[in-house]
Scaffold this active site. Structure first.
Site, PDB file in Angstrom:
ATOM      1  N   TYR A 110      -1.776   1.461   7.326  1.00 38.88           N
ATOM      2  CA  TYR A 110      -2.322   2.196   6.197  1.00 38.88           C
ATOM      3  C   TYR A 110      -2.089   3.694   6.409  1.00 38.88           C
ATOM      4  O   TYR A 110      -2.478   4.254   7.439  1.00 38.88           O
ATOM      5  CB  TYR A 110      -3.815   1.908   6.057  1.00 38.88           C
ATOM      6  CG  TYR A 110      -4.463   2.708   4.957  1.00 38.88           C
ATOM      7  CD1 TYR A 110      -4.029   2.549   3.631  1.00 38.88           C
ATOM      8  CD2 TYR A 110      -5.476   3.630   5.223  1.00 38.88           C
ATOM      9  CE1 TYR A 110      -4.604   3.286   2.604  1.00 38.88           C
ATOM     10  CE2 TYR A 110      -6.055   4.361   4.198  1.00 38.88           C
ATOM     11  CZ  TYR A 110      -5.616   4.198   2.892  1.00 38.88           C
ATOM     12  OH  TYR A 110      -6.167   4.931   1.882  1.00 38.88           O
TER      13      TYR A 110
ATOM     14  N   HIS B  52      -3.042   4.796  -0.744  1.00 38.69           N
ATOM     15  CA  HIS B  52      -3.618   5.101  -2.059  1.00 38.69           C
ATOM     16  C   HIS B  52      -3.036   6.410  -2.590  1.00 38.69           C
ATOM     17  O   HIS B  52      -2.850   7.355  -1.839  1.00 38.69           O
ATOM     18  CB  HIS B  52      -5.138   5.265  -1.953  1.00 38.69           C
ATOM     19  CG  HIS B  52      -5.866   3.971  -1.805  1.00 38.69           C
ATOM     20  ND1 HIS B  52      -6.232   3.465  -0.570  1.00 38.69           N
ATOM     21  CD2 HIS B  52      -6.301   3.073  -2.723  1.00 38.69           C
ATOM     22  CE1 HIS B  52      -6.861   2.317  -0.740  1.00 38.69           C
ATOM     23  NE2 HIS B  52      -6.919   2.043  -2.038  1.00 38.69           N
TER      24      HIS B  52
END
Lengths: 737, 165
Positions: B80, B121
């Protein structure tokens, strides 16, 4: 012969072993043997002295002195006892007393090589050169087969300026040397010989000598440099030019080679005609085209070019450095600002870059469209400009510019350092320290920024914070960061702390720091001792002589001058207004303030005592036999009380100025400080002399003008009784206008 | 064609306790989010998955990732990207791509665990970032509403790129 000195054969053999033990540094063994002799002959002077010597080397100095003195009492005519006594003084760095002992020792044994050798070292250290010549000659006569003794004699004569004898001695020595293959020692010896010829002023002969020794010299570079220098001095310009061109081809970045070439061309004068100027610039340009990577050839002409020629050169130089990102660019360029026309040109250029880079990404608007400068070029341009404005003390503009740079690239540590600096120059010491700390936190492993940050805290009189920050880099096992840095002879810190304590009116602590700096200097001076033997043996003679001369002028260092300025300030103010018992400056305080200040000082003292005293338990542990810690120094006078107790503050102050008068007579501070002391002592003629000297060095110094007024006032308040003195004063004062 | 830059050296450097202050400054300049001390502690542990970027020796960008286990598959994990950013004046010089290439390369050659995908994101309104990641082979695989707490545009896309070992 002293009857009591003779030992029976068995003990005599033991005594010989003792001497051997000392030579081999087997101190404990020697001590034991000495005790076996002393059991039978407790009054044997030489054994007692040797025992003292062993004790001294085993860190029991006081006992050591006791035994040596006792030994001497029993045997006053023993050269061994006197020699040992001298060795003790020498290890204490008390060279004066040591020399006396050696003189006694030599009285009873004129030709003891070891004593003579030691004596020569001592005389060199104390700069007793006439006596040194004598000792060195004796050594040479005793053992002419030992090369260092020949060199020793030559050196001694050189140091008193008798070059002809020094050279004769070396020639005799060299002629006796066997023919040998090229080696470093011989090469150094020959180059040293050559340096003597040069110093004697006979350059013709020096050059001739240089040519003959060439095949035996290893230090080719030094040889070539000397040759070029000699040819230039002898005005053999064509050959000198060839010599300098050769040097430049080997290192086109060495300023002194290029300057040599300029001198050969007769272009090193101050006022050059415009033809001469272009001739000189052409020399630089030729070097540049031959050696495109030479920075020196691009940098040096900035000093000499003017007008548009300067503008074009500066333009190219600045652009290349800003594109590359050279952080030191401004430090490099600011020397040119002594010429205000150049300062203006640089400003025009760089402000132009700023506008153009921001708008178009080019240094100049008309530049090629297909290539752009990196964003760092704009960044370094802003950085340069901020420093430029700071130098002009346009604080607001400088801050605006550096903030713009920080907004552009907030990660560059240098920007914050410069911002701190600008704030400091603007007088906001607290903000300056805060910004420096921000910079430090961005690069914790950089010791430079760590020290800078600590310095800024000290400037703001926050010594405790500063020492905490410095502690991140000092040895964890040191008693305190300050102790560690004192052991490392950290000059800047000691001076900054001294100045800070002085600002805070804590004269004791301030003086303690200044005297610590003094100690650094005497330690540095002491450190040369071992080189008196080492360099003679290794024949590193040219650098050895350099070192001796450097040490002679050691206290001309700006660090020492700064310490002297602080110390004299502290001592003269002690003389002006005797302070309270705790060294607080109470003269300008009201009663209530005094009380408050004293209370504060007392509390601080109590706190310090508590901190210094470890809890009981730990103390017991400390006392357990832990031999390693024996040497750990404890500070018995952290407040510097002993300096405050001086009975004659002006005399103490004078001790700082004396060495400066000797080694730094051209430094204005020497005479400004002398004036402060002599005026207070009422030594009007000395004060006048200092005043005249300072006026001669820099009549525009504002302190000089003030001092003239102060002096006149003092004279009219207290006119000299002696008419001659008055006449001298009047006539000298008349010249100061 | 974009003009050539006269002097352009891009290099990556390790994150250490000594230069973590630079990362703090970068993050507070680049992102509207305040990162916790825990964040700065963790990024010192991920090795090649946290890097500083230097342009002409000046620190101008950084990437910070975290390795996340996959519940259904014990032997593999996901990477991530918590932050990846370059200071504004230094964008479009290839620095962000270099940072991204670096972690993608290490994700595919990582020996400790198998990494099957990289994801992150991006604010739904951040066109610049979206086109950057799409150019690098990322695809929108989901939307998280109200992902950002204290800023105006709260919605975020999830962008993912599979890793082929």
């Amino acid at each position: 012969m002293n009857a009591k000195r003779e030992l029976p054969a068995k003990e005599n053999a033991i005594f010989k072993n003792i001497l051997r033990n000392y030579e081999h540094k087997q101190y404990k063994k020697g001590l034991k043997l000495a005790d076996t002799i002393l059991k039978k002959f407790p009054e044997h002077g030489e054994t007692l002295a040797m025992k003292g010597l062993f004790l001294n080397n085993l860190e029991k100095k006081e006992e050591g002195y006791e035994f040596v003195k006792k030994g001497l009492r029993f045997d006053l005519t023993s050269h061994i006892c006197w020699h040992v006594f001298g060795l003790l003084y020498r290890s204490d760095k008390n060279y004066e007393e040591a020399a006396k002992c050696y003189t006694h020792a030599l009285k009873y044994n004129k030709s003891d090589m070891q004593i003579l050798r030691d004596f020569a070292l001592l005389q060199t250290q104390m700069r007793h050169y006439d006596a040194l010549i004598e000792t060195r000659t004796q050594l040479l006569q005793a053992k002419p087969t030992n090369p260092p003794f020949w060199i020793g004699v030559a050196l001694a004569y050189q140091l008193v300026g008798k070059y002809d004898i020094a050279i004769q001695v070396l020639e005799a020595h060299e002629s006796a040397l066997r023919e040998q293959s090229v080696n470093f020692e011989q090469s150094e010896l020959l180059m040293y010989h050559n340096s003597l010829l040069e110093e004697s002023g006979d350059i013709e002969k020096a050059l001739e000598h240089l040519e003959t020794v060439e095949p035996k010299v290893c230090d080719k570079r030094a040889w070539k440099v000397k040759k070029a220098e000699f040819l230039l001095k002898l005005n053999r310009l064509e050959e000198a030019e060839t010599a300098y061109r050769l040097l430049i081809s080997e290192n086109p970045d060495n300023y002194s080679y290029i300057k040599g070439l300029i001198a050969v061309k007769g272009l090193n004068a101050d006022n050059l005609t415009s033809e001469q100027q272009s001739a000189m610039l052409k020399i630089f340009d030729d070097i540049q085209s031959d050696f495109p990577r030479s920075t020196a050839a691009r940098n040096l002409p900035l000093n000499y070019a003017s007008g548009d020629n300067f503008r074009n050169r500066a333009d190219a130089y600045l652009q290349s450095a800003l594109r590359k990102g050279v952080p030191s660019l401004f430090v490099d360029i600011k020397r040119l600002y002594s010429d205000s026309a150049k300062e203006k040109i640089v400003e025009e250029l760089v402000t132009g870059y700023e506008v153009s880079l921001e708008k178009t990404g080019h240094f100049n608007e008309e530049q090629d469209e297909k290539v752009v400068e990196p964003p760092t070029a704009y960044l370094w341009t802003l950085y340069f400009l901020a420093q430029h404005y700071d130098k002009q003390r346009k604080t607001e503009l400088a801050l605006k510019t550096i903030d713009k740079a920080i907004e552009h690239t907030p990660t560059l540590v240098e920007l914050y350092m410069t911002k701190g600096r600008i704030l400091k120059h603007g007088g906001d010491l607290e903000a300056a320290a805060r910004v420096m700390n921000e910079a430090r936190e961005m690069d914790l492993q950089d010791r430079f920024i760590n020290s800078k940050c600590a310095k800024y805290y000290i400037r703001n009189d926050k010594i405790e914070e500063a020492e905490k920050i410095l502690g991140l880099f000092t040895r964890p096992d040191a008693a305190s960061p300050l102790q560690d840095l004192t052991d490392m002879q950290c000059m800047w810190l000691t001076l900054e702390e001294g100045d800070s304590y002085l600002r805070q009116g804590q004269k004791g602590k301030a003086l303690k720091r200044y005297h610590t700096v003094e100690k650094f200097f005497s330690d540095i001076f002491d450190d040369q001792f071992d080189f008196h033997t080492y360099c003679l043996r290794k024949t590193t003679l040219r650098s050895y002589v350099d070192t001796i001369r450097f040490e002679d002028n050691l206290k001309g260092s700006h660090y020492f001058v700064r310490a002297a300025v602080g110390a004299v300030k502290a001592y003269t103010s002690l003389a002006d207004k005797p302070s309270g018992a705790n060294g607080m400056d109470e003269a300008n305080m009201s009663e209530a303030e005094k009380k408050k200040a004293r209370n504060k000082a007392r509390k601080a003292e109590l706190k310090a005592q508590k901190e210094n005293k470890p809890p009981k338990k730990e103390q017991v542990k400390e006392e357990a036999p832990k031999k390693v810690d024996v040497k750990k120094p404890t500070d018995e006078d952290p407040e510097g009380e002993k300096y405050l107790k001086t009975t004659d503050a002006l005399a103490s102050a004078l001790e700082w100025v004396r060495p400066l008068e000797q080694v730094a007579p051209k430094h204005i501070q020497t005479h400004l400080l002398g004036f402060e002391i002599y005026l207070r002592k009422g030594s009007m003629l000395l004060a006048l002399k200092a005043l005249v000297q300072s006026w001669t060095i820099d009549k525009t110094n504002p302190q000089v003008a003030k001092n003239i007024a102060r002096f006149k006032e003092a004279v009219s308040a207290n006119p000299p009784a002696n008419a001659d003195v008055k006449a001298v004063i009047d006539s000298q004062l008349a010249t100061l206008a | 064609m974009a003009p050539t830059v006269t002097t352009s050296r891009i290099s990556l450097g390790d994150l250490t306790p000594n230069n973590i202050g630079q990362l703090r400054v970068l993050n507070s300049t680049l992102f509207p989010v305040n990162y916790s001390d825990k964040f700065y502690k963790e990024v010192l542990e991920v090795g090649e998955f946290a890097k500083l970027a230097y342009f002409n020796d000046v620190c101008v960008g950084a990437v910070c990732c975290r390795v996340e286990p996959i519940d259904t598959n014990e032997s593999s994990s996901k990477l991530y990207i918590m932050t990846l950013g370059v200071l504004k004046p230094y964008r479009h010089l290839g620095i962000g791509r270099k940072l991204l290439d670096h972690i993608l390369e290490h994700a595919s050659t990582n020996n400790e665990q198998t990494i099957t995908e990289v994801y992150l994101h991006v604010q739904t309104t951040n066109q610049e970032a979206l086109s950057f990641y799409k150019n690098q082979g990322f695809e929108i695989t989901g939307t998280t509403n109200n992902y950002y707490k204290n800023i105006d545009d709260k919605d975020a896309y999830v962008l993912t790129k599979p890793i082929h070992q």
